[in-house]
Design an enzyme around this catalytic site. Structure first.
Site, PDB file in Angstrom:
ATOM      1  N   TYR A 190       0.865  -1.178   0.000  1.00  0.00           N
ATOM      2  CA  TYR A 190       0.000   0.000   0.000  1.00  0.00           C
ATOM      3  C   TYR A 190       0.902   1.229   0.000  1.00  0.00           C
ATOM      4  O   TYR A 190       2.080   1.122  -0.335  1.00  0.00           O
ATOM      5  CB  TYR A 190      -0.898  -0.126   1.261  1.00  0.00           C
ATOM      6  N   ARG A 243      -5.711  10.388 -11.182  1.00  0.00           N
ATOM      7  CA  ARG A 243      -5.076  11.057 -10.032  1.00  0.00           C
ATOM      8  C   ARG A 243      -4.658   9.985  -9.045  1.00  0.00           C
ATOM      9  O   ARG A 243      -5.321   9.747  -8.044  1.00  0.00           O
ATOM     10  CB  ARG A 243      -6.064  12.048  -9.410  1.00  0.00           C
ATOM     11  N   LYS A 261      -5.844  -1.838  -2.823  1.00  0.00           N
ATOM     12  CA  LYS A 261      -7.013  -1.564  -1.965  1.00  0.00           C
ATOM     13  C   LYS A 261      -7.765  -2.866  -1.675  1.00  0.00           C
ATOM     14  O   LYS A 261      -8.233  -3.093  -0.569  1.00  0.00           O
ATOM     15  CB  LYS A 261      -7.954  -0.562  -2.644  1.00  0.00           C
ATOM     16  N   GLU A 333     -11.941   5.115  -6.938  1.00  0.00           N
ATOM     17  CA  GLU A 333     -10.634   5.389  -6.332  1.00  0.00           C
ATOM     18  C   GLU A 333      -9.758   6.200  -7.275  1.00  0.00           C
ATOM     19  O   GLU A 333      -9.584   5.830  -8.448  1.00  0.00           O
ATOM     20  CB  GLU A 333      -9.955   4.044  -6.028  1.00  0.00           C
ATOM     21  N   ASP A 334      -9.225   7.272  -6.776  1.00  0.00           N
ATOM     22  CA  ASP A 334      -8.205   8.063  -7.469  1.00  0.00           C
ATOM     23  C   ASP A 334      -8.630   8.555  -8.855  1.00  0.00           C
ATOM     24  O   ASP A 334      -7.850   8.504  -9.822  1.00  0.00           O
ATOM     25  CB  ASP A 334      -6.873   7.291  -7.494  1.00  0.00           C
ATOM     26  N   ASP A 356     -13.782   6.565  -2.090  1.00  0.00           N
ATOM     27  CA  ASP A 356     -12.849   6.440  -0.978  1.00  0.00           C
ATOM     28  C   ASP A 356     -12.130   7.753  -0.687  1.00  0.00           C
ATOM     29  O   ASP A 356     -11.880   8.093   0.470  1.00  0.00           O
ATOM     30  CB  ASP A 356     -11.835   5.351  -1.359  1.00  0.00           C
ATOM     31  N   ASP A 357     -11.796   8.482  -1.740  1.00  0.00           N
ATOM     32  CA  ASP A 357     -11.009   9.705  -1.551  1.00  0.00           C
ATOM     33  C   ASP A 357     -11.855  10.835  -0.983  1.00  0.00           C
ATOM     34  O   ASP A 357     -11.349  11.684  -0.253  1.00  0.00           O
ATOM     35  CB  ASP A 357     -10.375  10.123  -2.884  1.00  0.00           C
ATOM     36  N   ASN A 498      -0.452  11.654  -0.180  1.00  0.00           N
ATOM     37  CA  ASN A 498       0.298  10.406  -0.368  1.00  0.00           C
ATOM     38  C   ASN A 498       0.982  10.396  -1.724  1.00  0.00           C
ATOM     39  O   ASN A 498       0.515  11.072  -2.644  1.00  0.00           O
ATOM     40  CB  ASN A 498      -0.671   9.215  -0.293  1.00  0.00           C
TER      41      ASN A 498
HETATM   42  O1  LIG Z   1      -4.272   5.210  -1.083  1.00  0.00           O
HETATM   43  C1  LIG Z   1      -4.039   5.855  -0.048  1.00  0.00           C
HETATM   44  O2  LIG Z   1      -3.049   5.680   0.659  1.00  0.00           O
HETATM   45  C2  LIG Z   1      -5.032   6.883   0.403  1.00  0.00           C
HETATM   46  C3  LIG Z   1      -5.788   7.384  -0.750  1.00  0.00           C
HETATM   47  O3  LIG Z   1      -6.866   6.938  -1.058  1.00  0.00           O
HETATM   48  C4  LIG Z   1      -5.137   8.373  -1.625  1.00  0.00           C
HETATM   49  O4  LIG Z   1      -4.121   8.968  -1.256  1.00  0.00           O
HETATM   50  O5  LIG Z   1      -5.651   8.553  -2.735  1.00  0.00           O
HETATM   51 MG   LIG Z   2      -7.229   7.109  -3.142  1.00  0.00          MG
END
Ligand SMILES: O=C([O-])CC(=O)C(=O)O
Ligand SMILES: [Mg+2]
Length: 642
Positions: A190, A243, A261, A333-334, A356-357, A498
């Site tokens: 991760y 992203r 994830k 996600e992202d 999630d974000d 991150n």
């Molecule tokens: O993935 C991770 O560590 C946390 C997160 O969702 C991100 O930074 O987009």
């Molecule tokens: Mg994320």
């Protein structure tokens, strides 16, 4: 090559069929059952609805929207999605077969392989004699050996590659490793290492993981989903790679994120690996370096936008529902801001979706804030918040804080939002900028003169809590932290971006610049820091605390929609898990070592909320939801094969 039902297959595509015993007459056997994913290659899926859909959409021109047809075939039913029962003679179907894996193919099947842990009896009954050396070892010794091996690699990316190899070789060993060594291995599978893995994904690519759905698959997404070997999917994590963490557009190479994830969904939240499906939607990339990289694995074109993007996504969302039903959780996600908010709003009323974000990060930060109040005193509404970064994470967190303040005080949301200030790349978000602001930033525009620099905003607003969510590293400078520390006895600092390279400041900087007074948490982990003879351990404010338990709660209750109150419930559940001992160390999050217990508690609170809101479909509600959540969790222990 041989032919079955008119379609050609290589031997490999039937995962060891030549050595498998046909299973149809032996139901109930606890041996290693394999579903052989023999997908017909003539492009005509067997499902009657799907055939109609695909044929209809093929009749239309390639550019014509397929949305209408897709929607019209969605019934939410999953009973006969593969069409075996309803197909007529002239419709071809996918010839799935259930079989028992044995011998060489069993050793190469990651779901069932146990390596040297196969017992003598299993070696006899499953044709393994001679294929393994004589020694028989147990699971614990395998974990010990693998940890020894992993620790030999000094470069984190090498450890990542080694972990992926283990996942491909022996799934239960992979998950036991991860669960028994969660604090050590989380930074590998991760953040931060997964970020580097995505950047180099093309070069380190060995075997494909998850499903890749690109513009080339437009009009065929139903078929693509059928190529996946598992049918009972409970959680999908999907990205379009625009992203990735704070690293920007990594295109198709973002696949590392859904894979990572979902590993956490299993290891931390107890969702069965076979119920997890990582997906990358590839609509191109605007990353010039990747477009020019000979090892790039994605479509070599600039990103599709607008209608082309929307149509592909719509086809995907409805194909998912058609294949896996109403209760499959789709985690976004992202995605870049411009798509993230719109997708959540668009599908929030028709699908079980969770960003999630926006939502997971909000819930984890709110939990950390609730816990911090034990250290700094006061209520949430008595604090003042300043964010650097007004994108998904920033505005998502801000909205959840404002909602919680409003619930606690009865003050309307429009008012509680005024306690929260945001600064983006153009400066403080103030009323005079309203016209030019993106819609998701507008609620955060308050009356104030324009301010460009963060340090000046800190001096003027005098926040008690400073939150970094811009994706840009090293923005909480010494001057900023020192300014914050002049008017706060215990300044609360969240450096959320991150991976570690994008963190707004390091733990060491936060503690030393605040003379050891900061309460600090970061998105990516930092090792404990020594300052003036005292050791400071900081927390990891990462949505990994929330999404695995949150998803488990949705699944065990059979929830059909996500509601903001469930996010608040998850925050409360997490904050309650911080012990007195944790507080004494200055920690506002519990250690990850207890994450399974934490996830069960989060799941229970989320499920309870789903029942309360009438969004749960699994009835009756279990009497003890924590115990029920725990009983539903996947265990990586080996099973015996008869
Ligand atoms: O993935 C991770 O560590 C946390 C997160 O969702 C991100 O930074 O987009
Ligand atoms: Mg994320």
């Amino acid at each position: 090559m041989f032919s079955l039902n008119g379609s050609s297959f290589t031997n490999n595509s039937l995962s060891g069929v030549s050595r498998c015993l046909t299973q149809s007459s032996r139901r109930g056997v606890s041996g290693p059952m394999v579903v052989a994913a023999a997908v017909n290659s003539n492009g005509k899926p067997g499902d009657r609805n799907v055939s109609v859909l695909v044929e209809n959409s093929m009749k239309e021109s390639a550019a014509a929207p397929v949305e209408k047809e897709i929607k019209s075939t969605v019934t939410g039913g999953v009973g006969d999605v593969y069409g075996e029962d309803s197909a007529t003679e002239d419709q071809s179907i996918t010839p799935w077969t259930l079989s028992v894996a044995s011998g060489y193919s069993l050793l190469r099947n990651p779901h069932y392989n146990k390596g040297l842990a196969f017992s003598e009896k299993e070696r006899d009954s499953h044709y393994l004699r001679g294929l393994l050396p004589p020694v028989v070892v147990n699971h614990d010794l395998q974990v010990k050996k693998m940890m020894n091996n992993l620790r030999q690699y000094e470069v984190p990316l090498q450890r990542y590659i080694a972990m992926m190899d283990i996942q491909e070789m022996n799934e239960r060993l992979y998950y036991k490793l991860l669960m028994d060594n969660v604090e050590e291995l989380l930074p590998i599978v991760y953040t931060p290492t997964v970020g580097e893995a995505c950047q180099k994904y093309g070069s380190i690519f060995r075997r494909p993981q998850g499903l890749f759905i690109s513009l080339k698959e437009k009009g065929k997404i139903n078929e693509v989903l059928k190529n996946w070997p598992e049918r009972k999917i409970q959680v999908i994590v999907v990205t379009d790679g625009e992203r990735i963490l704070g690293l920007g557009d990594l295109g198709c190479q973002g696949m590392g994120i859904p894979v990572g994830k979902l590993s956490l969904y299993t290891a931390l939240g107890g969702i069965r690996p076979s119920a997890c499906l990582p997906i990358t939607i590839d609509v191109g990339t605007n990353n010039e370096d990747l477009l020019n990289d000979e090892f790039y694995i994605g479509l070599r074109q600039r990103r599709a936008r607008g209608q082309e993007y929307a149509e592909l996504f719509d086809e995907f969302m409805y194909a998912v529902k058609q294949n896996y039903g109403e209760k499959v959780l789709i985690q976004f996600e992202d995605f870049a801001n411009h798509n993230a908010f719109d997708l959540l709003a668009k599908y929030g009323t028709s699908h079980l979706v969770f960003n999630d974000d926006i939502q997971g990060t909000a819930s984890v930060v709110l939990a950390g804030l609730m816990a911090s109040l034990q250290l700094v005193g006061g209520t949430l509404a008595e604090h003042t918040f300043l964010f650097l970064g007004a994108g998904e994470a920033g505005t998502g967190i801000a909205e959840l804080i404002a909602l919680e303040m409003s619930k606690q005080t009865g003050i309307p949301l429009e008012e509680t939002r005024k306690k929260i200030w945001m600064l983006d790349s153009k400066g403080l978000i103030v009323n005079s900028r309203m016209e030019s602001l993106q819609h998701f930033k507008r609620p955060w525009a308050h009356e104030h003169e324009p301010v460009k620099e963060l340090v000046n905003a800190v001096k003027s607003i005098k926040p008690t809590v400073l939150i970094g969510s811009s994706g840009a590293g090293r923005t909480f400078t010494k001057e900023v932290v020192q300014a914050l520390a002049t008017f706060n006895e215990k300044p609360i600092i969240f450096a959320l971006s991150n991976p570690t390279s994008q963190s707004e400041c390091t733990a060491e900087e936060a503690y030393s610049w605040s003379e050891g007074r900061a309460i600090f948490a970061s998105g990516s982990p930092f090792a404990p820091v020594e300052y003036n003879g005292k050791v400071y351990a900081s927390g990891q404010a990462n949505n990994a605390y929330i999404f695995p338990g949150f998803g488990l709660g949705l699944i065990i209750s059979g929830a059909i929609r996500v509601h903001d109150d469930m996010l608040l419930a998850a925050s409360e559940a997490l904050a309650e898990q911080v012990s007195q001992e944790n507080f004494e160390k200055g920690l506002i999050y519990p250690p990850f070592t207890n994450i399974r217990k934490i996830s069960a508690n989060i799941a229970a609170k989320v499920a309870a909320k789903a029942y309360e809101l009438g969004l749960a479909t699994r009835l009756p509600e279990p009497a003890n939801l924590v115990a029920y959540a725990e009983s539903c969790m996947y265990s990586p222990a080996y099973r015996s094969y008869r």
